[in-house]
Design a protein around this motif. Structure first.
Motif, mmCIF file in Angstrom:
data_model
loop_
_atom_site.group_PDB
_atom_site.id
_atom_site.type_symbol
_atom_site.label_atom_id
_atom_site.label_comp_id
_atom_site.label_asym_id
_atom_site.label_seq_id
_atom_site.Cartn_x
_atom_site.Cartn_y
_atom_site.Cartn_z
ATOM 1 N N ARG A 41 30.796 -37.232 13.382
ATOM 2 C CA ARG A 41 31.841 -38.251 13.355
ATOM 3 C C ARG A 41 31.432 -39.417 14.252
ATOM 4 O O ARG A 41 30.686 -39.243 15.220
ATOM 5 N N TRP A 42 31.933 -40.588 13.920
ATOM 6 C CA TRP A 42 31.725 -41.754 14.771
ATOM 7 C C TRP A 42 32.580 -41.596 16.018
ATOM 8 O O TRP A 42 33.724 -41.144 15.954
ATOM 9 N N THR A 43 32.018 -41.961 17.159
ATOM 10 C CA THR A 43 32.769 -41.875 18.406
ATOM 11 C C THR A 43 32.904 -43.269 19.014
ATOM 12 O O THR A 43 31.941 -44.045 19.025
ATOM 13 N N PRO A 44 34.082 -43.612 19.523
ATOM 14 C CA PRO A 44 34.275 -44.941 20.116
ATOM 15 C C PRO A 44 33.585 -45.046 21.469
ATOM 16 O O PRO A 44 33.335 -44.030 22.127
ATOM 17 N N PRO A 45 33.292 -46.252 21.901
ATOM 18 C CA PRO A 45 32.699 -46.437 23.234
ATOM 19 C C PRO A 45 33.761 -46.260 24.313
ATOM 20 O O PRO A 45 34.963 -46.249 24.012
ATOM 21 N N PRO A 46 33.358 -46.125 25.570
ATOM 22 C CA PRO A 46 34.344 -46.047 26.654
ATOM 23 C C PRO A 46 35.156 -47.339 26.759
ATOM 24 O O PRO A 46 34.750 -48.393 26.249
ATOM 25 N N ARG A 47 36.265 -47.243 27.424
ATOM 26 C CA ARG A 47 37.104 -48.417 27.625
ATOM 27 C C ARG A 47 36.318 -49.497 28.374
ATOM 28 O O ARG A 47 35.635 -49.219 29.353
ATOM 29 N N ARG A 158 21.745 -45.522 21.407
ATOM 30 C CA ARG A 158 21.967 -44.136 21.011
ATOM 31 C C ARG A 158 21.669 -43.919 19.539
ATOM 32 O O ARG A 158 21.794 -44.823 18.735
ATOM 33 N N HIS A 159 21.303 -42.672 19.233
ATOM 34 C CA HIS A 159 21.071 -42.282 17.845
ATOM 35 C C HIS A 159 22.304 -41.575 17.301
ATOM 36 O O HIS A 159 23.011 -40.875 18.024
ATOM 37 N N VAL A 160 22.573 -41.792 16.018
ATOM 38 C CA VAL A 160 23.633 -41.079 15.325
ATOM 39 C C VAL A 160 23.115 -40.730 13.938
ATOM 40 O O VAL A 160 22.318 -41.475 13.356
ATOM 41 N N TYR A 161 23.521 -39.582 13.417
ATOM 42 C CA TYR A 161 23.155 -39.255 12.045
ATOM 43 C C TYR A 161 23.778 -40.273 11.093
ATOM 44 O O TYR A 161 24.790 -40.900 11.404
ATOM 45 N N ARG A 162 23.173 -40.394 9.914
ATOM 46 C CA ARG A 162 23.663 -41.364 8.931
ATOM 47 C C ARG A 162 25.152 -41.162 8.623
ATOM 48 O O ARG A 162 25.883 -42.127 8.411
ATOM 49 N N GLU A 163 25.593 -39.912 8.638
ATOM 50 C CA GLU A 163 26.995 -39.641 8.321
ATOM 51 C C GLU A 163 27.943 -40.278 9.335
ATOM 52 O O GLU A 163 29.111 -40.522 9.032
ATOM 53 N N GLY A 164 27.456 -40.543 10.536
ATOM 54 C CA GLY A 164 28.267 -41.208 11.549
ATOM 55 C C GLY A 164 28.042 -42.703 11.618
ATOM 56 O O GLY A 164 28.562 -43.375 12.514
ATOM 57 N N ASN A 165 27.265 -43.210 10.668
ATOM 58 C CA ASN A 165 26.911 -44.630 10.652
ATOM 59 C C ASN A 165 27.329 -45.269 9.329
ATOM 60 O O ASN A 165 26.690 -46.201 8.843
ATOM 61 N N GLN A 166 28.419 -44.794 8.754
ATOM 62 C CA GLN A 166 28.766 -45.185 7.395
ATOM 63 C C GLN A 166 29.280 -46.613 7.274
ATOM 64 O O GLN A 166 29.129 -47.237 6.226
ATOM 65 N N VAL A 167 29.885 -47.144 8.329
ATOM 66 C CA VAL A 167 30.346 -48.535 8.252
ATOM 67 C C VAL A 167 29.153 -49.476 8.104
ATOM 68 O O VAL A 167 29.139 -50.364 7.238
ATOM 69 N N ASP A 196 38.366 -47.277 8.976
ATOM 70 C CA ASP A 196 39.617 -46.573 9.220
ATOM 71 C C ASP A 196 39.376 -45.067 9.322
ATOM 72 O O ASP A 196 39.995 -44.384 10.152
ATOM 73 N N ASP A 197 38.479 -44.537 8.491
ATOM 74 C CA ASP A 197 38.105 -43.125 8.604
ATOM 75 C C ASP A 197 37.551 -42.828 10.000
ATOM 76 O O ASP A 197 37.905 -41.828 10.627
ATOM 77 N N ASP A 198 36.666 -43.709 10.469
ATOM 78 C CA ASP A 198 36.081 -43.519 11.805
ATOM 79 C C ASP A 198 37.156 -43.564 12.879
ATOM 80 O O ASP A 198 37.157 -42.758 13.816
ATOM 81 N N ARG A 199 38.058 -44.517 12.767
ATOM 82 C CA ARG A 199 39.105 -44.672 13.775
ATOM 83 C C ARG A 199 39.989 -43.435 13.849
ATOM 84 O O ARG A 199 40.466 -43.063 14.929
ATOM 85 N N ARG A 200 40.189 -42.796 12.690
ATOM 86 C CA ARG A 200 41.024 -41.598 12.638
ATOM 87 C C ARG A 200 40.251 -40.326 12.960
ATOM 88 O O ARG A 200 40.812 -39.232 12.963
ATOM 89 N N GLY A 201 38.949 -40.459 13.242
ATOM 90 C CA GLY A 201 38.153 -39.296 13.632
ATOM 91 C C GLY A 201 37.731 -38.396 12.497
ATOM 92 O O GLY A 201 37.458 -37.205 12.714
ATOM 93 N N VAL A 202 37.646 -38.932 11.279
ATOM 94 C CA VAL A 202 37.225 -38.123 10.134
ATOM 95 C C VAL A 202 35.786 -37.640 10.347
ATOM 96 O O VAL A 202 34.898 -38.415 10.699
ATOM 97 N N ALA A 203 35.567 -36.346 10.140
ATOM 98 C CA ALA A 203 34.241 -35.750 10.332
ATOM 99 C C ALA A 203 33.564 -35.526 8.982
ATOM 100 O O ALA A 203 34.231 -35.316 7.960
ATOM 101 N N HIS A 204 32.241 -35.569 8.994
ATOM 102 C CA HIS A 204 31.445 -35.378 7.784
ATOM 103 C C HIS A 204 30.433 -34.271 8.038
ATOM 104 O O HIS A 204 29.753 -34.269 9.061
ATOM 105 N N GLU A 205 30.332 -33.330 7.102
ATOM 106 C CA GLU A 205 29.431 -32.191 7.274
ATOM 107 C C GLU A 205 28.002 -32.578 6.941
ATOM 108 O O GLU A 205 27.732 -33.259 5.963
#
Length: 212
Positions: A41-47, A158-167, A196-205
């Motif tokens: 899942r995409w994770t937001p940055p710190p405040r 940072r690296h993220v899998y493609r599933e977390g880089n969908q935007v 919006d999926d990322d903001r809501r924390g939608v996870a991808h397998e």
């Protein structure tokens, strides 16, 4: 000079255990492939930080098509800027680097102070973090990226899998038919849905196969 991490290490995925089949005592010993499933899942940055997700797209079908895309989001997951642009055809490594450069330039134009740059090109991320020396880009391009990164008071790569880089991936596709730069909440529908999926924390397998 590599870009040192100024943030604690984050793991934007969780693992599921590998289930091994029971073998007959008379079966010949072998090493089966053991699928390991991770939820990405995409994770937001710190405040107080902003996250730049970037991606590059290259077609090898003779069409000469290539594009870059990326988004800059705040700690609440709101998109403050997004871009989708065609670019000159080249290798995947160079096009990915162009996407990062463009995103950092736009972030600097917004006068942001703390930026996390995140992409799915592991070779590029490890190079910029000083974890590997293998590269797919010219030294001049590497130095340009590091110079841009060091222009921010806070920076991380940072690296993220493609599933977390969908935007960013969706923005690359957007570039082929409706390129542009969007500031604020007005985004193409497909991009808005992924954000919006990322903001809501939608996870991808994602299945990762490794030897047992």
């Amino acid at each position: 000079m590599a870009c040192p991490s100024l943030l604690p290490v984050a793991a934007p995925f969780s693992e599921s255990p590998c289930h091994r089949a029971q073998l007959s005592p008379s079966a010949r010993p072998f090493k089966p492939s053991c699928p390991r499933f991770v939820l990405v899942r995409w994770t937001p940055p710190p405040r107080g930080w902003f996250k730049l997700n970037f991606d590059g797209s290259v077609y090898h079908d003779g069409s000469g098509r290539a594009s870059i895309g990326g988004s800059i989001r705040d700690s609440a997951g709101r998109v403050v800027l997004a871009f989708a642009e065609k670019t000159e055809h080249s290798t995947v490594g160079i096009v990915e680097a162009r996407a990062l450069i463009r995103g950092l330039q736009l972030a600097r134009g917004l006068r942001l102070e703390r930026v996390v740059a995140e992409g799915d090109d592991l070779v590029l991320v490890q190079l910029l973090r000083g974890e590997e020396t293998q590269t797919r880009i010219p030294m001049a391009m590497q130095e340009e990226i590091l110079g841009l990164l060091h222009s921010f008071a806070g920076r991380d790569v940072r690296h993220v899998y493609r599933e977390g880089n969908q935007v960013a991936h969706t923005l690359c596709r957007q570039a082929y038919h409706s390129p542009g730069v969007w500031v604020g909440g007005l985004l193409p529908a497909a991009v808005f849905e992924k954000a919006d999926d990322d903001r809501r924390g939608v996870a991808h397998e994602r299945a990762v196969v490794r030897a047992a």
